[in-house]
Design a protein around this motif. Structure first.
Motif, PDB file in Angstrom:
ATOM      1  N   ARG A 105    -139.916  53.736  21.963  1.00  0.00           N
ATOM      2  CA  ARG A 105    -138.856  53.080  22.723  1.00  0.00           C
ATOM      3  C   ARG A 105    -138.653  53.800  24.057  1.00  0.00           C
ATOM      4  O   ARG A 105    -138.585  53.157  25.107  1.00  0.00           O
ATOM      5  N   GLY A 110    -137.639  51.180  26.723  1.00  0.00           N
ATOM      6  CA  GLY A 110    -136.919  50.222  25.892  1.00  0.00           C
ATOM      7  C   GLY A 110    -137.667  48.938  25.589  1.00  0.00           C
ATOM      8  O   GLY A 110    -137.157  48.073  24.880  1.00  0.00           O
ATOM      9  N   ARG A 111    -138.889  48.814  26.119  1.00  0.00           N
ATOM     10  CA  ARG A 111    -139.596  47.536  25.953  1.00  0.00           C
ATOM     11  C   ARG A 111    -140.263  47.399  24.591  1.00  0.00           C
ATOM     12  O   ARG A 111    -140.588  46.294  24.168  1.00  0.00           O
ATOM     13  N   LEU A 112    -140.519  48.519  23.951  1.00  0.00           N
ATOM     14  CA  LEU A 112    -141.257  48.464  22.687  1.00  0.00           C
ATOM     15  C   LEU A 112    -140.527  49.281  21.612  1.00  0.00           C
ATOM     16  O   LEU A 112    -140.995  50.328  21.181  1.00  0.00           O
ATOM     17  N   PRO A 113    -139.357  48.777  21.185  1.00  0.00           N
ATOM     18  CA  PRO A 113    -138.667  49.483  20.099  1.00  0.00           C
ATOM     19  C   PRO A 113    -139.446  49.322  18.799  1.00  0.00           C
ATOM     20  O   PRO A 113    -140.148  48.325  18.623  1.00  0.00           O
TER      21      PRO A 113
ATOM     22  N   ASP B 136    -144.945  46.863  31.193  1.00  0.00           N
ATOM     23  CA  ASP B 136    -144.356  46.300  29.983  1.00  0.00           C
ATOM     24  C   ASP B 136    -145.485  45.977  28.988  1.00  0.00           C
ATOM     25  O   ASP B 136    -146.259  45.045  29.203  1.00  0.00           O
ATOM     26  N   PRO B 137    -145.595  46.752  27.919  1.00  0.00           N
ATOM     27  CA  PRO B 137    -146.712  46.530  26.976  1.00  0.00           C
ATOM     28  C   PRO B 137    -146.755  45.118  26.418  1.00  0.00           C
ATOM     29  O   PRO B 137    -147.844  44.573  26.193  1.00  0.00           O
ATOM     30  N   ARG B 138    -145.590  44.523  26.186  1.00  0.00           N
ATOM     31  CA  ARG B 138    -145.588  43.169  25.615  1.00  0.00           C
ATOM     32  C   ARG B 138    -146.112  42.152  26.627  1.00  0.00           C
ATOM     33  O   ARG B 138    -146.850  41.244  26.268  1.00  0.00           O
ATOM     34  N   SER B 356    -131.373  56.721  28.574  1.00  0.00           N
ATOM     35  CA  SER B 356    -131.228  55.277  28.392  1.00  0.00           C
ATOM     36  C   SER B 356    -131.932  54.726  27.159  1.00  0.00           C
ATOM     37  O   SER B 356    -131.455  53.805  26.540  1.00  0.00           O
ATOM     38  N   HIS B 357    -133.080  55.234  26.825  1.00  0.00           N
ATOM     39  CA  HIS B 357    -133.890  54.558  25.812  1.00  0.00           C
ATOM     40  C   HIS B 357    -134.349  55.503  24.701  1.00  0.00           C
ATOM     41  O   HIS B 357    -135.477  55.436  24.239  1.00  0.00           O
ATOM     42  N   VAL B 358    -133.467  56.393  24.311  1.00  0.00           N
ATOM     43  CA  VAL B 358    -133.808  57.271  23.186  1.00  0.00           C
ATOM     44  C   VAL B 358    -133.559  56.523  21.878  1.00  0.00           C
ATOM     45  O   VAL B 358    -134.379  56.549  20.964  1.00  0.00           O
TER      46      VAL B 358
END
Lengths: 327, 395
Positions: A105, A110-113, B136-138, B356-358
């Motif tokens: 994540r 945050g794009r790949l939780p 963005d991996p997706r 932010s993204h932990v």
């Protein structure tokens, strides 16, 4: 699932998995011997028969592969629930856990939780031979990005596991082996919140802070202390990460004395973190230093000696006695 | 009939059925010699447009590697692991995939990621030190560049397996996905490589493993890495098809990888492709390759440079003239100039993004730490710079 004698922790966990599989088609279980056998502790009993061998998948005997496969499944949008057969058998998966599960994540902004639940039976007290009794919670709690929870009651076995599977965070779910066969009268149905400690026994004189397999020991110690006129509060942390500073500190401030109890080794363990946090936040409320009662700083001993290793009622009461009552 | 003949399976005569049928290894074995196209009759049958496209991408890739290496030397990138010499593998890997397929690259596979459509400087975000993954991996169906070797191979298997599960419940839903995992020769020694191939075989997952065998794991040569006949032979032990290809022959890599991807997509099982190539540059901008390999060896491989081989063929076949080459070179220079311009724009990441993204929601502990950092930043912003030491104050 419950019998005449009530519901066991194993049954509560089994029900939690069954309910999750029923409610969410994205939930997939994978692990060693979880299919036809139902897991070595029978936590997945009957699930392969009910949901099929794809959703309750017997995997090759390779823990890094299991967790790495779960990472890829989560990347595609599934919600994998992994079973590690025993605490010490989870170590081969540690790189996947520390380098990917905990970080994905964050490293993708945050794009790949990764909503992965990793169930790990842990702890001793069951007469297990070498490598079957480790308490590995400190490794996981020290790794940012993971939630780490452990139930101590049958109700929490159900409630916390439902919460873990529903969580969009990766959750290490530590199941106290010693409590697998503990039972409660009513089958649990409620989801328990992650991140909230709970006071299991109110008390006015000192506070025991504990979790998982040590909770029943602490409750017995509190009972014994009460007979001698000391009322000990007992706090069940339930969630090691996130850590509930608020509940813990309120419980310590109320008594002014605290003992942390856990069965993993003491050095650089959860107790050290908890004692430091409590001291930093509650210093002026404390009448005595925060003490720890933990496993010994040795590799987990052979089963015939494990009772010397595990914190027992006597060691807990000894620690309580050392909380500078003479002042 | 003896007692041993009872309860047998066709593949395992004389034994009880518990161990399952035995598989014939022969169809899984790789070819004896690496597949080549350039310099063979097959070269004449390849679509000229494909060859020109490969060439253009190789030229751009080469220039990207050169520019990134220069940027690393100038300090604009923390480090850069160049794939100069391996461009054919990188480009072909991305070209054989559909948009819905997934790529699982390592840190050296920047060209493959760029060929998936990621903007050049977003590919390099990791090396610039701004963020761990700049894309963005997706969106690009491309996993972050993986530094822990071979770990991403397990993810490729899991993703491919998940896609197949989805396809079973939603046929025609676009889940006929193939995952392509990139690995190096050194990576095949890792436990996760073994576990990924084990799972891929057992799950029959639509996954392709491309081993770019460049002869060295940093400094350790292949002879110290593996005693396998070829790395492609490793596939056989897992019940997976092994293929061997000349990794410097761009149309050959494209053909073999393309066939492998369609093999996997059609449900016929995973494929391991070993591409024999060479890293013409050092391991990274921080490495000194002269300590472990000779210039004679490098020169011998330079003669087999994938770009040279392809250009020679295109020239010989009349598919590329001076004007065509000049146009491709100009495009490459434009790419390099855009990379230089991008690093010249100084943009520092916002330190407040650290928290932010932990987790999905920050813990109370992280909120405390974020507040402390914000307060310190506010202090620094409002306080005029002061000399750090008395000595500096006097100077």
């Amino acid at each position: 699932m419950s019998g005449a004698a009530g519901t066991t922790m194993v049954q509560a966990l089994n029900t939690a998995l069954r309910d999750a599989l029923r409610e969410d088609p994205d939930v997939h279980l994978l692990g060693e011997d979880i299919g036809a056998l139902g897991g070595v502790f029978r936590v997945t009993d009957g699930l392969a028969a009910e949901f099929g061998t794809q959703r309750c998948l017997d995997t090759p005997l390779a823990e890094a592969g299991i967790l790495g496969t779960a990472v890829g499944m989560a990347m595609y949008g599934l919600r994998p629930v992994v079973e590690m057969q025993f605490d010490a058998f989870a170590y081969p998966a540690f790189e996947q856990l520390a380098s990917h599960v905990a970080k994905m994540r964050n490293r993708t902004a945050g794009r790949l939780p990764l909503p992965v639940t990793i169930r790990i039976p842990y702890g001793g007290g069951i007469g297990g031979v070498e490598h079957h009794s480790d308490s590995s919670e400190a490794y996981y709690a020290h790794t940012p990005g993971l939630h780490v929870v452990t139930p101590a009651t049958v109700a929490d076995g159900y409630g916390l596991l439902r919460a873990a599977i529903a969580s969009d965070n990766p959750v290490v779910f530590l199941e106290p082996k010693r409590l697998y066969w503990s039972s409660e009268r009513f089958p649990p149905t409620a989801v328990a919140p992650i991140g909230q400690a709970v006071v299991r026994r109110p008390g006015t004189d000192a506070t025991l802070l504990t979790y998982g397999p040590s909770l029943p020991v602490c409750l017995r110690a509190a009972e014994a202390a009460s007979a001698e006129g000391l009322e000990l509060a007992v706090v069940d942390l339930r969630s090691l990460v996130p850590f509930d500073d608020e509940t813990v500190c309120a419980a310590v401030r109320a008594t002014g004395r605290a003992v942390v109890v856990h069965e993993s080794a003491g050095f650089a363990g959860m107790g050290a973190e908890i004692a430091a946090r409590v001291t930093e936040r509650c210093f002026h409320h404390l009448a005595a230093p925060v003490l720890r009662v933990t496993g010994l700083d040795i590799p987990y001993p052979p089963p015939l000696l494990e009772h010397h290793y595990l914190p027992g009622v006597d060691r807990i009461l000894d620690a309580v006695a050392r909380l500078q009552w003479e002042q | 009939m003896t007692i041993l003949d009872a309860n047998t399976t066709p593949g395992l005569a004389g034994q009880p059925s518990s161990h399952g049928p035995r598989r014939d290894a022969a169809p899984l074995l790789p070819e004896r010699e690496p597949v080549r196209v350039l310099g063979t009759e097959a070269a004449g049958t390849v679509d000229p447009d494909l060859l020109r496209d490969l060439h253009r991408r190789l030229v751009l890739g080469r220039r990207f590697n050169q520019q990134a290496t220069t940027l690393a030397r100038q300090g604009s990138l923390a480090v850069y692991p160049s794939s100069t010499g391996q461009e054919a593998c990188q480009i072909a890997a991305a070209m054989v995939l559909r948009e819905t397929d997934w790529l699982f690259p390592t840190y050296r596979d920047t060209l493959a990621v760029m060929a998936r459509g990621v903007a050049p400087m977003d590919v390099l975000a990791l090396m610039r030190g701004h963020t761990h993954c700049g894309y963005d991996p997706r969106r690009y169906r491309t996993a972050p560049l993986s530094t822990p070797l071979a770990t991403q191979a397990c993810h490729a298997v899991g993703l491919a397996h998940a896609a197949r599960l989805r396809a079973a419940g939603d046929p025609g839903g676009g889940h006929d996905v193939v995952a392509l995992a990139l690995i190096g020769d050194g990576g095949t020694s890792e436990g996760d490589f073994h576990e990924a191939l084990t799972f891929a075989g057992v799950l029959n997952a639509p996954v392709v493993f491309l081993v770019q065998n460049n002869g060295y794991a940093i400094s350790v040569p292949l002879t110290r890495q593996s005693a396998a006949p070829t790395l492609a032979h490793k596939a056989v032990g897992y019940g997976i098809t092994g293929r061997l290809v000349d990794g410097n022959d761009a149309p050959a890599v494209h053909a073999v990888l393309g066939a492998a991807v369609e093999h996997a997509r059609s449900g016929r099982g995973p494929v391991l492709v070993e591409a024999i190539t060479y890293r013409l540059d050092a391991h990274t901008s921080a490495d000194d390759a002269t300590r472990y390999r000779t210039s004679e060896e490098v020169e011998a491989w330079r003669a087999r440079d994938p770009l040279t081989l392809l250009e020679r063929h295109l020239r010989g076949a009349g598919l590329l003239d001076d004007a065509g080459l000049a146009a491709v070179t100009a495009a490459a220079e434009e790419l390099a100039a855009s990379m230089r311009a991008a690093v010249a724009r100084a943009d520092t990441p916002d330190p407040r993004s650290l928290f932010s993204h932990v987790y999905a929601e920050p813990t109370s502990q992280l909120r405390e730490q974020a507040a402390a950092l914000a307060a310190r930043l506010a202090d620094e912003a409002s306080t005029p710079a002061t000399p750090a030491t008395p000595a500096e104050a006097q100077a």
